[in-house]
Write a protein that holds these residues in place. Structure first.
Motif, PDB file in Angstrom:
ATOM      1  N   ALA A 123      19.404  21.680  22.927  1.00 58.72           N
ATOM      2  CA  ALA A 123      19.476  22.607  21.796  1.00 58.72           C
ATOM      3  C   ALA A 123      19.433  24.047  22.273  1.00 58.72           C
ATOM      4  CB  ALA A 123      18.330  22.340  20.817  1.00 58.72           C
ATOM      5  N   ASP A 124      18.704  24.307  23.346  1.00 57.57           N
ATOM      6  CA  ASP A 124      18.646  25.661  23.879  1.00 57.57           C
ATOM      7  C   ASP A 124      20.022  26.123  24.350  1.00 57.57           C
ATOM      8  OD1 ASP A 124      17.461  28.097  25.162  1.00 57.57           O
ATOM      9  OD2 ASP A 124      18.125  27.049  26.970  1.00 57.57           O
ATOM     10  N   GLU A 147      10.160  22.708   9.172  1.00 57.06           N
ATOM     11  CA  GLU A 147      11.428  23.389   8.906  1.00 57.06           C
ATOM     12  C   GLU A 147      12.143  23.748  10.207  1.00 57.06           C
ATOM     13  OE1 GLU A 147      10.330  25.527   4.625  1.00 57.06           O
ATOM     14  OE2 GLU A 147       9.764  26.477   6.534  1.00 57.06           O
ATOM     15  N   ILE A 148      11.378  24.231  11.162  1.00 55.01           N
ATOM     16  CA  ILE A 148      11.968  24.568  12.455  1.00 55.01           C
ATOM     17  C   ILE A 148      12.486  23.320  13.156  1.00 55.01           C
ATOM     18  CG2 ILE A 148      11.423  25.419  14.780  1.00 55.01           C
ATOM     19  CD1 ILE A 148       9.528  27.445  13.381  1.00 55.01           C
ATOM     20  N   GLN A 149      11.701  22.244  13.111  1.00 55.30           N
ATOM     21  CA  GLN A 149      12.131  20.984  13.714  1.00 55.30           C
ATOM     22  C   GLN A 149      13.423  20.479  13.071  1.00 55.30           C
ATOM     23  OE1 GLN A 149      11.129  19.081  16.359  1.00 55.30           O
ATOM     24  NE2 GLN A 149      12.901  17.809  15.846  1.00 55.30           N
ATOM     25  N   SER A 150      13.511  20.596  11.748  1.00 54.80           N
ATOM     26  CA  SER A 150      14.711  20.163  11.029  1.00 54.80           C
ATOM     27  C   SER A 150      15.930  20.954  11.462  1.00 54.80           C
ATOM     28  CB  SER A 150      14.485  20.324   9.516  1.00 54.80           C
ATOM     29  OG  SER A 150      15.680  20.085   8.804  1.00 54.80           O
ATOM     30  N   PHE A 151      15.773  22.275  11.605  1.00 52.84           N
ATOM     31  CA  PHE A 151      16.902  23.121  11.998  1.00 52.84           C
ATOM     32  C   PHE A 151      17.338  22.805  13.434  1.00 52.84           C
ATOM     33  CE2 PHE A 151      19.075  26.917  13.425  1.00 52.84           C
ATOM     34  CZ  PHE A 151      19.841  27.273  12.319  1.00 52.84           C
ATOM     35  N   VAL A 152      16.380  22.648  14.333  1.00 54.59           N
ATOM     36  CA  VAL A 152      16.712  22.372  15.736  1.00 54.59           C
ATOM     37  C   VAL A 152      17.349  20.990  15.880  1.00 54.59           C
ATOM     38  CG1 VAL A 152      15.737  22.016  18.047  1.00 54.59           C
ATOM     39  CG2 VAL A 152      14.994  23.958  16.657  1.00 54.59           C
ATOM     40  N   ALA A 153      16.871  20.022  15.119  1.00 45.51           N
ATOM     41  CA  ALA A 153      17.467  18.682  15.174  1.00 45.51           C
ATOM     42  C   ALA A 153      18.930  18.731  14.744  1.00 45.51           C
ATOM     43  CB  ALA A 153      16.679  17.723  14.282  1.00 45.51           C
ATOM     44  N   ALA A 154      19.211  19.496  13.679  1.00 44.59           N
ATOM     45  CA  ALA A 154      20.600  19.644  13.236  1.00 44.59           C
ATOM     46  C   ALA A 154      21.434  20.382  14.275  1.00 44.59           C
ATOM     47  CB  ALA A 154      20.632  20.387  11.901  1.00 44.59           C
ATOM     48  N   ILE A 184      14.112  34.633  23.447  1.00 47.30           N
ATOM     49  CA  ILE A 184      13.967  34.610  24.912  1.00 47.30           C
ATOM     50  C   ILE A 184      12.823  33.675  25.298  1.00 47.30           C
ATOM     51  CG2 ILE A 184      13.266  35.954  26.937  1.00 47.30           C
ATOM     52  CD1 ILE A 184      14.569  38.396  25.655  1.00 47.30           C
ATOM     53  N   THR A 185      11.702  33.825  24.606  1.00 43.90           N
ATOM     54  CA  THR A 185      10.508  33.038  24.919  1.00 43.90           C
ATOM     55  C   THR A 185      10.776  31.548  24.754  1.00 43.90           C
ATOM     56  OG1 THR A 185       9.085  34.870  24.234  1.00 43.90           O
ATOM     57  CG2 THR A 185       8.091  32.673  24.306  1.00 43.90           C
ATOM     58  N   ALA A 186      11.343  31.174  23.614  1.00 44.91           N
ATOM     59  CA  ALA A 186      11.608  29.757  23.352  1.00 44.91           C
ATOM     60  C   ALA A 186      12.642  29.202  24.322  1.00 44.91           C
ATOM     61  CB  ALA A 186      12.070  29.576  21.906  1.00 44.91           C
ATOM     62  N   SER A 187      13.622  30.010  24.685  1.00 46.66           N
ATOM     63  CA  SER A 187      14.658  29.560  25.608  1.00 46.66           C
ATOM     64  C   SER A 187      14.088  29.259  26.981  1.00 46.66           C
ATOM     65  CB  SER A 187      15.765  30.616  25.717  1.00 46.66           C
ATOM     66  OG  SER A 187      16.762  30.224  26.634  1.00 46.66           O
ATOM     67  N   ILE A 188      13.315  30.198  27.518  1.00 48.52           N
ATOM     68  CA  ILE A 188      12.724  30.002  28.849  1.00 48.52           C
ATOM     69  C   ILE A 188      11.769  28.821  28.845  1.00 48.52           C
ATOM     70  CG2 ILE A 188      11.103  31.003  30.514  1.00 48.52           C
ATOM     71  CD1 ILE A 188      12.319  33.751  29.858  1.00 48.52           C
ATOM     72  N   LEU A 189      10.872  28.792  27.863  1.00 45.09           N
ATOM     73  CA  LEU A 189       9.791  27.816  27.903  1.00 45.09           C
ATOM     74  C   LEU A 189      10.231  26.422  27.496  1.00 45.09           C
ATOM     75  CD1 LEU A 189       6.810  29.940  26.554  1.00 45.09           C
ATOM     76  CD2 LEU A 189       7.421  29.424  28.923  1.00 45.09           C
ATOM     77  N   SER A 190      11.256  26.289  26.661  1.00 42.43           N
ATOM     78  CA  SER A 190      11.691  24.943  26.270  1.00 42.43           C
ATOM     79  C   SER A 190      12.162  24.158  27.488  1.00 42.43           C
ATOM     80  CB  SER A 190      12.805  25.018  25.224  1.00 42.43           C
ATOM     81  OG  SER A 190      13.953  25.675  25.724  1.00 42.43           O
ATOM     82  N   MET A 203      12.872  22.588  20.670  1.00 46.35           N
ATOM     83  CA  MET A 203      14.005  22.648  21.600  1.00 46.35           C
ATOM     84  C   MET A 203      13.718  21.820  22.854  1.00 46.35           C
ATOM     85  SD  MET A 203      15.923  26.294  21.218  1.00 46.35           S
ATOM     86  CE  MET A 203      14.786  27.275  22.171  1.00 46.35           C
ATOM     87  N   ALA A 204      12.459  21.840  23.327  1.00 47.57           N
ATOM     88  CA  ALA A 204      12.115  21.021  24.491  1.00 47.57           C
ATOM     89  C   ALA A 204      12.319  19.544  24.197  1.00 47.57           C
ATOM     90  CB  ALA A 204      10.668  21.281  24.900  1.00 47.57           C
ATOM     91  N   ARG A 205      11.996  19.129  22.975  1.00 50.12           N
ATOM     92  CA  ARG A 205      12.088  17.718  22.602  1.00 50.12           C
ATOM     93  C   ARG A 205      13.475  17.317  22.120  1.00 50.12           C
ATOM     94  NH1 ARG A 205       6.398  18.372  19.288  1.00 50.12           N
ATOM     95  NH2 ARG A 205       4.999  18.181  21.108  1.00 50.12           N
ATOM     96  N   SER A 206      14.423  18.250  22.157  1.00 47.24           N
ATOM     97  CA  SER A 206      15.785  17.916  21.717  1.00 47.24           C
ATOM     98  C   SER A 206      16.525  17.069  22.745  1.00 47.24           C
ATOM     99  CB  SER A 206      16.576  19.203  21.440  1.00 47.24           C
ATOM    100  OG  SER A 206      16.800  19.944  22.627  1.00 47.24           O
ATOM    101  N   GLY A 207      15.954  16.911  23.937  1.00 52.96           N
ATOM    102  CA  GLY A 207      16.531  16.062  24.986  1.00 52.96           C
ATOM    103  C   GLY A 207      15.439  15.309  25.697  1.00 52.96           C
ATOM    104  N   ASP A 208      15.674  14.976  26.956  1.00 53.58           N
ATOM    105  CA  ASP A 208      14.693  14.229  27.737  1.00 53.58           C
ATOM    106  C   ASP A 208      13.504  15.113  28.120  1.00 53.58           C
ATOM    107  OD1 ASP A 208      16.414  12.134  27.582  1.00 53.58           O
ATOM    108  OD2 ASP A 208      17.140  12.283  29.650  1.00 53.58           O
ATOM    109  N   ILE A 209      12.342  14.487  28.239  1.00 54.15           N
ATOM    110  CA  ILE A 209      11.158  15.127  28.802  1.00 54.15           C
ATOM    111  C   ILE A 209      10.843  14.385  30.105  1.00 54.15           C
ATOM    112  CG2 ILE A 209       8.723  15.678  28.512  1.00 54.15           C
ATOM    113  CD1 ILE A 209      10.371  17.168  26.538  1.00 54.15           C
ATOM    114  N   LEU A 210      10.860  15.105  31.213  1.00 60.24           N
ATOM    115  CA  LEU A 210      10.613  14.472  32.502  1.00 60.24           C
ATOM    116  C   LEU A 210       9.163  14.019  32.616  1.00 60.24           C
ATOM    117  CD1 LEU A 210      12.575  16.873  34.895  1.00 60.24           C
ATOM    118  CD2 LEU A 210      13.349  14.734  33.865  1.00 60.24           C
ATOM    119  N   SER A 211       8.981  12.883  33.246  1.00 62.17           N
ATOM    120  CA  SER A 211       7.636  12.350  33.470  1.00 62.17           C
ATOM    121  C   SER A 211       7.395  12.238  34.974  1.00 62.17           C
ATOM    122  CB  SER A 211       7.493  10.963  32.830  1.00 62.17           C
ATOM    123  OG  SER A 211       6.271  10.365  33.205  1.00 62.17           O
TER     124      SER A 211
END
Length: 435
Positions: free
Chosen positions: A160-161, A20-27, A180-186, A62-70
């Motif tokens: 998304a953040d 459910e959270i993934q669905s909301f963030v994707a939208a 706050i937690t999700a924003s910083i850590l994403s 939120m982290a996966r809503s864009g690129d993930i650096l490798s």
């Protein structure tokens, strides 16, 4: 599931599933939600909170809503540090090159000033030519070749953040611990980190003014980051006075160079920098103890290797090749500098760090509106720490201003801000707890 159903569930206090959270963030990332829906979700979380599992799911989504650096091909532990913000807090500027000199790779994505707090990016922009938003190729090259790069967030990392924060900022939901937690850590997860160390500030110059609130935030950040797969710890540090003896942009860059050159020994700033360097080295497995980490970090400073690393980072990101050796050629100076005289003799016993930060903003060194242009020259230097005995008329700091009028106003504000007592004060330790 429809976004409004997810909002309704959270409004009613139900736990949301990861799907459910993934669905909301994707939208959210796709621009399919109205501002009303985003605001309603944020307010529901503000009132009803989230479990650890929910915050982990929100952070990862939120982290996966864009690129993930490798960072494949870089044979160093990938580590970073994040601060919740303060006044005179230029730790990142010294910590990244120290950690890199000790064998870590530090892809540090930093932010701009927020309210009374200074921003690392604003400070770096005082260096002519420094590119705070390099392309991914240059970012990777600097981290690979130097060991560290301090840059700003790009639009492809955790987008998304950014969309959620923009609505939180105007709906009185910025201070929600789960958000706050999700924003910083994403953003940190999107940077591809293996380990993370957090500097959670507490005091009158921090966003968390009470020890209890700082501990809640620190535990939330550590629990969620570890739950998301990034080995994380936190130190709670004091922000009841400026951390460095400078507050501003160019003045804090000068302070950084003085520190890297060994001219800021035995200060609160040195205590914090070495402690965080040690924490990063222990968490990454480079050393087995904090004492060994501090020794290694201190050696990187005394040998000049950390200063050399900072200079190479600056040059590869577009700055002058001789910046560390000849900063006066490049850092512009304010046209007016004046000492700030102590109004009476006694012990500097207390100050309001937040108000000192706001005086820097008034001088032009920060923003009241997003579009404001910063004057990098202005601020304070040579601020004396609390616990110092002064005589009447002795300088407790130096103001750097664009005009005589602005300088005089800043002097009046700073002298009013400090409390001077007849007896020596009892001060808090700069580092109070490890989580």
């Amino acid at each position: 599931m429809l976004p409004q159903e997810i909002i309704r569930q959270k409004r009613n206090g139900a736990a949301l599933s990861a799907d459910e959270i993934q669905s909301f963030v994707a939208a959210l990332a796709a621009g399919e939600l109205s501002e009303g829906q985003i605001g309603a979700f944020a307010m529901a979380v503000w009132f009803k909170g989230m479990s650890r599992d929910e915050v982990v799911a929100l952070t990862l989504a939120m982290a996966r809503s864009g690129d993930i650096l490798s960072w494949s091909g870089i044979d160093r532990p990938i580590a970073d540090k994040h601060s919740t913000g303060g006044v005179g807090d230029n730790v990142s500027l010294m910590l990244a090159p120290i950690a890199a000199a000790c064998g870590l790779a530090v892809p540090m994505i930093s932010g701009r000033g927020l309210g009374h707090t200074g921003g690392t990016l604003d400070k770096l922009e005082a260096i002519p030519g420094y590119e705070i938003t390099p392309d991914a190729g240059l970012f990777r090259k600097v981290v690979r070749d130097v060991g560290c790069a301090i840059i700003g967030q790009t639009g492809v990392l955790a987008p998304a953040d950014g969309k959620l924060y923009a609505v939180r900022d105007v709906t009185a939901t910025v201070d929600s611990i789960p958000l706050i937690t999700a924003s910083i850590l994403s953003k940190k997860l999107a940077a591809g980190l293996q380990t993370l160390v957090l500097d959670v500030k507490v005091g009158n110059g921090a966003f968390m003014s009470s020890r209890a609130d700082a501990e809640v935030l620190a535990h939330a950040l550590v629990d969620v980051a570890n739950g998301a797969g990034v080995k994380t710890s936190a130190l709670i540090t004091d922000m009841n006075q400026p951390l460095a003896d400078a507050a501003g942009n160019a003045v804090e860059i000068r302070n950084c160079l003085d520190f890297l050159s060994g001219r800021k020994k035995d200060t609160r700033l040195e205590t914090v920098v070495l402690a965080f360097a040690a924490e990063m080295l222990v968490t990454s497995g480079i050393v087995s103890s904090a004492q060994a980490g501090e020794t290694m970090a201190a050696n990187a400073l005394s040998s000049g290797e950390a200063a050399d690393t900072f200079g190479r980072m600056v040059h590869l990101l577009g700055g002058p090749s001789d910046f560390v050796e000849a900063p006066d050629k490049y850092l512009t100076k304010a046209p007016v500098t004046k000492p700030v005289p102590a109004p009476r003799s006694g012990w500097l016993s207390a100050c309001d760090a937040r108000e000192i930060g706001m005086v820097v903003v008034d001088l032009g060194g920060g923003r009241r509106h997003p579009a404001d242009k910063i004057d990098h020259r202005v601020g304070f230097s040579h601020l004396l720490p609390l616990g110092t005995h002064v005589d009447k008329g002795e300088a407790i700091g130096t103001v750097h201003a664009s005009t005589e009028t602005a300088a005089d106003a800043a002097i009046a504000a700073l002298t009013t801000n400090y409390r001077i007592d007849d007896s020596e004060p009892s001060l808090l330790d700069v580092i109070s707890e490890r989580i």
